[in-house]
Design an enzyme around this catalytic site. Structure first.
Site, PDB file in Angstrom:
ATOM      1  CE  LYS A  42      -3.889  -1.881   2.731  1.00 26.62           C
ATOM      2  NZ  LYS A  42      -4.944  -1.799   1.710  1.00 26.62           N
ATOM      3  NE  ARG A  82     -10.344 -10.724  -0.994  1.00 26.42           N
ATOM      4  CZ  ARG A  82     -10.740  -9.953  -2.013  1.00 26.42           C
ATOM      5  NH1 ARG A  82     -11.006 -10.500  -3.186  1.00 26.42           N
ATOM      6  NH2 ARG A  82     -10.866  -8.659  -1.858  1.00 26.42           N
TER       7      ARG A  82
END
Ligand code: BES
Ligand code: MN
Ligand code: ZN
Length: 500
Positions: free
Chosen positions: A280, A354
């Site tokens: 990021k 996830r």
């Protein structure tokens, strides 16, 4: 905790240093004059006070030989649960600002019909919401602020003057829920160097230890080796880049009487999300200590559920890890195998939540639950879809969605259902494995939900993407800047209802 007392008339030992009077939209002039005098009404009107939510007008009145500070708080039409909680929150903040030790919150005069509750349950819930709001009026994250430099919090006691006695019955429950919300906020607000997977596991252990004398509770914590023996390849793939040891946390509770069912609450527990090799940028990483807000919510809600004594068997499950960059971090193109045998090609290491949830869901499915609910700061795409204050709810089970959404309405937390169209699963097709972990840019919240749907193992399941409301950048309602404690209140409300 505050000392909360409930009466139907103003306390006789007035004057109180601060009296907060709830005033609804366009208050009746005659009633207003009878209570405060015409001069006050004219002054309030001149100051543009019309009783709308968020407005306030303060003045000082003499009571015998003492002065009383009276704060009129506009409450609008008090239509939803959030408004009630906000009102009590604002009243306590007013008290702190005035340095008062006691606040009298008068809900009678100008609220009138809005608080003549439809039924006893609604009245008790109103008491619950008021207690929640009052307690949250004192919340601040001050772990790193020296005690003498912390904002002074003078209010110790709140006297709520309500039109009837029923709300008092919800008071204690509201205080328990507020404690859980505050605890969840503390977890989220704590920096990642403090709130590690180990820290979460230790906090869970403390909670269970504090409950076990009086309740049927248990804790299991699995370390990296044990997770490896259980073939949790997706969770461990994420964890392998971090020097912080991962922890798989499982808290469980059985009610004393008959159980209405077994509910598994799974929380995403990524204690820091750097993105991994799909790194990021600074702006995107800045708040990523909050990526365990789902875990914070389920661990905290678990404690409250036990203390409230809900009639469901409750399991709080967290696969806690960091998502870091290092010489042993997982790579793009790696293939991970989940504990149900499904293989996943990694096309983005930043879609790590996830993966951790996949193994947590397979673990939960083995408990043969009535329903699995997961809470996760899962996608920026959900914030694009619904904005920063609304959570996305996804499930193929309409009845479960109805039950959950009804609970959210009762608790005053904002949520909206998103669809799970099977045709978008196409985006997750891989040439080398059974699926990829990431789809395309558009529909990112949905493809994340579709990915999770591959790990339900036939169980009833509902997914809540809390990426937006878990953390607050501008305060609103009872939320201060930082962790919000969302959706602890709805979890408690859900566990207090009847599942269809
Ligand atoms: N933890 C983030 C999601 C997130 C973003 C939460 C902003 C709160 C605020 C999650 O792990 C993530 O990085 N998701 C990616 C998914 C993408 C790679 C498919 C995202 O949203 O960009
Ligand atoms: Mn990520
Ligand atoms: Zn994440």
């Amino acid at each position: 905790m505050l000392q909360l007392t409930w009466t139907t008339a103003l306390p006789s030992d007035s004057p109180s240093p601060v009296v907060v009077v709830a005033v609804r939209d366009e208050p009746d002039a005659a009633a207003f004059d009878a209570r405060f005098g015409r001069g006050v009404r004219e002054a309030a009107t001149a100051a543009r006070f019309a009783g709308k939510a968020g407005e306030s007008f303060a003045f000082t009145a003499t009571q015998g030989d003492r002065l009383e500070r009276i704060v009129l708080l506009g409450v609008g039409d008090l239509r939803d649960a959030a408004a009630l909680r906000n009102l009590a929150h604002d009243a306590v903040r007013q008290g702190h600002a005035a340095g008062a030790s006691r606040v009298v919150l008068d809900l009678r005069t100008f609220v009138g019909n809005a608080l003549s509750f439809d039924d006893a349950a609604a009245a008790v819930r109103a008491g619950d919401l008021i207690a929640q709001g009052a307690e949250l009026g004192s919340y601040a994250y001050e772990h790193y602020i020296a005690p003498d430099k912390r904002a002074p919090k003078s209010v110790r006691e709140v006297v709520v003057v309500a039109p009837d006695g029923k709300p008092a019955e919800g008071s204690h429950r509201g205080q328990i829920i507020a404690s859980a919300i505050s605890r969840a906020r503390d977890f989220v607000n704590g920096p990642a160097a403090l709130v590690t997977p180990t820290h979460l596991a230790e906090a869970a252990a403390k909670i269970v230890a504090s409950l076990e004398a009086d309740h049927d509770v248990a804790l299991v914590v699995l370390d990296r080796d044990e997770c490896s023996r259980r073939n949790m390849g997706c969770f461990l793939g994420v964890a392998q880049g971090s020097d912080e040891p991962p922890r798989f946390i499982h808290m469980s509770y059985r009610p004393r009487g008959a159980s209405k069912g077994r509910v598994c609450l799974i929380g995403k527990g990524v204690t820091f999300d750097s993105g991994g090799y799909s790194l990021k940028p600074t702006d995107g990483m800045l708040d990523m200590k909050m990526d365990m807000a789902g875990a914070a919510a389920v661990i905290s809600a678990f404690e409250a559920a036990v203390r409230v004594g809900v009639a469901y068997e409750v399991h709080a499950i967290v696969a806690a890890t960091e998502n870091m960059v290092s010489g042993h971090a997982y790579r793009l193109g790696d293939v991970l195998t989940a504990s149900n045998g499904k293989t996943v090609e990694i096309n983005n290491t930043d879609a790590e939540g996830r993966l951790t949830l996949a193994d947590a869901m397979v673990y939960a499915s083995k408990l043969e639950p009535t329903a699995i609910l997961d809470f996760a700061t899962l996608t920026g795409a959900c914030m694009i879809a619904l904005g920063p204050r609304i959570a996305g709810v996804m499930s193929k089970d309409d009845a479960l969605v109805d039950d959950w959404m009804a609970a959210a309405t009762r608790s005053g937390e904002a949520m909206w259902r998103l669809p799970l169209p099977d045709d978008l699963k196409e985006q997750l097709k891989s040439k080398v494995a059974e699926m990829k972990n990431t789809g395309e840019r558009y529909g990112g919240a949905i493809t994340a939900g579709l990915f999770l749907s591959e790990f339900t193992e036939g169980c009833r399941w509902l997914h809540v993407d809390i990426a937006g409301p878990a953390m607050v950048s501008k305060p609103y309602g009872v939320a201060t800047v930082g962790g919000s404690g969302f959706p602890v209140a709805t979890i408690l409300e859900f566990l207090s209802g009847d599942l269809r």
